[in-house]
Design an enzyme around this catalytic site. Sequence first.
Site, PDB file in Angstrom:
ATOM      1  N   LYS A 190      34.667  37.425  23.998  1.00 39.43           N
ATOM      2  CA  LYS A 190      33.625  36.462  24.387  1.00 39.43           C
ATOM      3  C   LYS A 190      34.251  35.174  24.938  1.00 39.43           C
ATOM      4  CE  LYS A 190      31.898  33.650  21.081  1.00 39.43           C
ATOM      5  NZ  LYS A 190      31.853  32.211  21.333  1.00 39.43           N
ATOM      6  N   ASN A 191      35.274  34.688  24.253  1.00 36.92           N
ATOM      7  CA  ASN A 191      35.842  33.401  24.657  1.00 36.92           C
ATOM      8  C   ASN A 191      36.664  33.485  25.939  1.00 36.92           C
ATOM      9  OD1 ASN A 191      34.583  32.240  22.536  1.00 36.92           O
ATOM     10  ND2 ASN A 191      36.436  31.825  21.324  1.00 36.92           N
ATOM     11  N   ARG A 228      27.585  26.050  23.730  1.00 35.63           N
ATOM     12  CA  ARG A 228      28.559  25.014  24.053  1.00 35.63           C
ATOM     13  C   ARG A 228      29.253  25.312  25.383  1.00 35.63           C
ATOM     14  NH1 ARG A 228      31.415  20.414  22.554  1.00 35.63           N
ATOM     15  NH2 ARG A 228      33.567  20.586  23.187  1.00 35.63           N
ATOM     16  N   CYS A 263      27.721  26.387  17.929  1.00 39.36           N
ATOM     17  CA  CYS A 263      27.726  26.582  16.481  1.00 39.36           C
ATOM     18  C   CYS A 263      27.744  25.238  15.760  1.00 39.36           C
ATOM     19  CB  CYS A 263      28.976  27.344  16.087  1.00 39.36           C
ATOM     20  SG  CYS A 263      28.813  29.107  16.205  1.00 39.36           S
ATOM     21  N   ARG A 306      32.118  18.332  17.784  1.00 42.28           N
ATOM     22  CA  ARG A 306      32.403  18.845  19.119  1.00 42.28           C
ATOM     23  C   ARG A 306      31.997  17.893  20.238  1.00 42.28           C
ATOM     24  NH1 ARG A 306      32.697  25.118  20.187  1.00 42.28           N
ATOM     25  NH2 ARG A 306      32.597  25.936  18.138  1.00 42.28           N
ATOM     26  N   PRO A 307      32.611  16.742  20.301  1.00 43.78           N
ATOM     27  CA  PRO A 307      32.326  15.857  21.430  1.00 43.78           C
ATOM     28  C   PRO A 307      32.895  16.443  22.730  1.00 43.78           C
ATOM     29  CG  PRO A 307      34.076  14.966  20.066  1.00 43.78           C
ATOM     30  CD  PRO A 307      33.637  16.234  19.413  1.00 43.78           C
ATOM     31  N   ILE A 308      32.580  15.823  23.858  1.00 39.66           N
ATOM     32  CA  ILE A 308      33.137  16.321  25.122  1.00 39.66           C
ATOM     33  C   ILE A 308      34.000  15.261  25.805  1.00 39.66           C
ATOM     34  CG2 ILE A 308      31.343  18.071  25.518  1.00 39.66           C
ATOM     35  CD1 ILE A 308      30.181  16.101  27.648  1.00 39.66           C
ATOM     36  N   ASP A 309      34.456  14.284  24.997  1.00 42.34           N
ATOM     37  CA  ASP A 309      35.249  13.196  25.584  1.00 42.34           C
ATOM     38  C   ASP A 309      36.502  13.698  26.307  1.00 42.34           C
ATOM     39  OD1 ASP A 309      35.929  13.919  22.918  1.00 42.34           O
ATOM     40  OD2 ASP A 309      37.282  12.215  22.801  1.00 42.34           O
ATOM     41  N   LEU A 310      37.124  14.766  25.779  1.00 38.13           N
ATOM     42  CA  LEU A 310      38.362  15.246  26.401  1.00 38.13           C
ATOM     43  C   LEU A 310      38.078  15.908  27.752  1.00 38.13           C
ATOM     44  CD1 LEU A 310      39.887  16.708  23.134  1.00 38.13           C
ATOM     45  CD2 LEU A 310      40.748  14.697  24.356  1.00 38.13           C
ATOM     46  N   ASP A 364      38.922  30.170  14.242  1.00 41.73           N
ATOM     47  CA  ASP A 364      37.868  31.188  14.292  1.00 41.73           C
ATOM     48  C   ASP A 364      38.094  32.331  13.295  1.00 41.73           C
ATOM     49  OD1 ASP A 364      36.527  29.778  16.175  1.00 41.73           O
ATOM     50  OD2 ASP A 364      36.992  31.089  17.862  1.00 41.73           O
ATOM     51  N   ARG A 407      26.182  36.567  18.433  1.00 42.67           N
ATOM     52  CA  ARG A 407      26.725  35.713  19.501  1.00 42.67           C
ATOM     53  C   ARG A 407      28.125  36.165  19.900  1.00 42.67           C
ATOM     54  NH1 ARG A 407      25.856  29.414  18.379  1.00 42.67           N
ATOM     55  NH2 ARG A 407      27.033  29.486  20.306  1.00 42.67           N
TER      56      ARG A 407
HETATM   57  C1  UD1 Z   1      37.009  27.042  21.808  1.00 46.48           C
HETATM   58  C2  UD1 Z   1      36.396  28.358  21.381  1.00 46.48           C
HETATM   59  C3  UD1 Z   1      36.063  28.331  19.900  1.00 46.48           C
HETATM   60  C4  UD1 Z   1      37.294  27.949  19.092  1.00 46.48           C
HETATM   61  C5  UD1 Z   1      37.930  26.675  19.617  1.00 46.48           C
HETATM   62  C6  UD1 Z   1      39.250  26.330  18.953  1.00 46.48           C
HETATM   63  C7  UD1 Z   1      35.268  29.112  23.376  1.00 46.48           C
HETATM   64  C8  UD1 Z   1      33.982  29.420  24.038  1.00 46.48           C
HETATM   65  N1  UD1 Z   1      35.202  28.588  22.152  1.00 46.48           N
HETATM   66  O1  UD1 Z   1      36.007  26.041  21.566  1.00 46.48           O
HETATM   67  O2  UD1 Z   1      35.611  29.622  19.516  1.00 46.48           O
HETATM   68  O3  UD1 Z   1      36.928  27.744  17.745  1.00 46.48           O
HETATM   69  O4  UD1 Z   1      38.173  26.792  21.032  1.00 46.48           O
HETATM   70  O5  UD1 Z   1      40.151  27.371  19.095  1.00 46.48           O
HETATM   71  O6  UD1 Z   1      36.326  29.384  23.899  1.00 46.48           O
HETATM   72  N2  UD1 Z   1      37.214  18.046  20.814  1.00 46.48           N
HETATM   73  C9  UD1 Z   1      37.052  16.700  21.027  1.00 46.48           C
HETATM   74  N3  UD1 Z   1      36.661  16.308  22.270  1.00 46.48           N
HETATM   75  C10 UD1 Z   1      36.428  17.181  23.281  1.00 46.48           C
HETATM   76  C11 UD1 Z   1      36.624  18.550  23.054  1.00 46.48           C
HETATM   77  C12 UD1 Z   1      37.016  18.969  21.793  1.00 46.48           C
HETATM   78  O7  UD1 Z   1      37.251  15.875  20.141  1.00 46.48           O
HETATM   79  O8  UD1 Z   1      36.093  16.765  24.397  1.00 46.48           O
HETATM   80  C13 UD1 Z   1      37.627  18.480  19.459  1.00 46.48           C
HETATM   81  C14 UD1 Z   1      36.601  19.420  18.828  1.00 46.48           C
HETATM   82  O9  UD1 Z   1      35.572  18.675  18.191  1.00 46.48           O
HETATM   83  C15 UD1 Z   1      37.458  20.176  17.853  1.00 46.48           C
HETATM   84  C16 UD1 Z   1      38.799  20.300  18.599  1.00 46.48           C
HETATM   85  O10 UD1 Z   1      38.780  19.286  19.597  1.00 46.48           O
HETATM   86  O11 UD1 Z   1      37.647  19.435  16.688  1.00 46.48           O
HETATM   87  C17 UD1 Z   1      39.035  21.644  19.258  1.00 46.48           C
HETATM   88  O12 UD1 Z   1      38.015  21.895  20.186  1.00 46.48           O
HETATM   89  P1  UD1 Z   1      38.235  22.766  21.498  1.00 46.48           P
HETATM   90  O13 UD1 Z   1      39.643  23.256  21.547  1.00 46.48           O
HETATM   91  O14 UD1 Z   1      37.731  22.007  22.665  1.00 46.48           O
HETATM   92  O15 UD1 Z   1      37.271  23.992  21.223  1.00 46.48           O
HETATM   93  P2  UD1 Z   1      36.174  24.590  22.177  1.00 46.48           P
HETATM   94  O16 UD1 Z   1      36.717  24.710  23.556  1.00 46.48           O
HETATM   95  O17 UD1 Z   1      34.892  23.902  21.968  1.00 46.48           O
END
Ligand code: UD1
Length: 419
Positions: free
Chosen positions: A22-23, A92, A116, A121-125, A305, A397
């Site tokens: 899926k990912n 997401r 989930c 899970r912010p999107i700042d990065l 995961d 999912r």
């Molecule tokens: C992806 C996977 C998810 C997995 C995760 C970590 C998909 C669809 N999902 O999620 O199954 O659990 O990787 O291996 O591929 N963060 C920030 N700011 C951001 C983005 C992330 O602070 O802009 C934080 C998140 O809150 C979290 C950490 O970074 O604490 C890791 O998140 P990230 O690696 O981005 O995971 P996802 O891409 O959301």
Amino acid sequence: MNALRIRGGRRLMGEWTVQNAKNAVLPIMAAAILTEEKTVLEDCPTLSDISYMGDILRMLGCSVHMEGKRLQIDPQGLFGHEMPDELAKKIRSSIFLLGSILARFHKATVTLPGGCEIGLRPIDLHLSGLKQLGVRIHDEGGVIHCDGSAMKAGPVHFDYPSVGATENVMMAAALLKGETTLHNVAREPEIRDLQCFLNRMGADISGAGTHTIIIRGVRSLRGCVYRPMPDRIVAGTLLAAAAITGGSIKLYHTPTQDMYAMIAKFREMGCIITEKESSVALHAPERLTAFTQLQTQPFPGFPTDMQVQMSAIATLAKGTSVVVENVFENRFTHAGDFNRMGANVLINGRTAVIQGVDALYGAVVTARDLRGGAALAVAGLAAKGETIVENAQLVDRGYEAFEDSLNALGADVSRISIT
Ligand code: UD1
């Protein structure tokens, strides 16, 4: 709402072929709109997250068809740069479309994404990476407007190796003239798969799997036929299911080289693992031994995961296991359910201390997120009596016909609907 009914106490034995990931599929679906030509994904699992992503693409004007296991995406009719609110909130990964829509239209509008309930899970990065490419971003109460008219290739540094942010910025940069270098990127195997897919479309990207990804922009991309990689988390979950029941199984179509953090943990718990490039066999002892410590980390560290599934099997292991969740802050929400089944799990912040017990007992428990739901089912397989895992649609999912895979290995799991 539906639920899984598990009659515990059967040793899992047998063989199973693991679904594709899926990912890997979700970002690839987002990347499919980087061209006007048709893309076909082969052996695509039937999962609700994938069908939601298909719905989002349709609402943007693409034609999306699943014929058997072939997912066809034809982005010729793509017209929209505004992501539909309703659906974007559901998954997401809708955020990945930000990069690809920007690449196509040089503008994009998204609502803050859902997913989930495992953390903030912010999107700042994601936004910081895009800003470093010259995108101007304006946030209007959760609706993010991106203006990419001044986008240009160049260096991008991530403060943390986020999987989604890495993938998003890769897509945004694929069509930019010149060279973009992404520093401190996530190294997850699904990013390597996205790179393979983009290169099959005609992109020029290298470095995925290392800390630095180099993207040499190309003028256009073409459609292609692609088979995404197998799912390491589904494979790990089935191994956990076998391990907790003292079982012996063999899985085919596994990305074994991406599973060493898990394999090492199963071995530490007393399982005998025989691995080949694309298959893994696990033979569990009568009783598992506790692991000293499991710390979740970005790849190649132990995957977050798989944390709850390993916690589930630790509940019955001999001794005390310690789990530290470093990636998502809300991934211990199932501890109460494990304890309801007779486990002894103590949570303190990001640490769980699991004192192995002699038996678990069937109970009515509730999935609160995808992996947690699967982990409750894993615990139910070894519990005495019947376990009902409510909210099983969350498991759908990410796990294709989860009960079928477990039943094929000798479990007794059925789906019931609850009104
Ligand atoms: C992806 C996977 C998810 C997995 C995760 C970590 C998909 C669809 N999902 O999620 O199954 O659990 O990787 O291996 O591929 N963060 C920030 N700011 C951001 C983005 C992330 O602070 O802009 C934080 C998140 O809150 C979290 C950490 O970074 O604490 C890791 O998140 P990230 O690696 O981005 O995971 P996802 O891409 O959301």
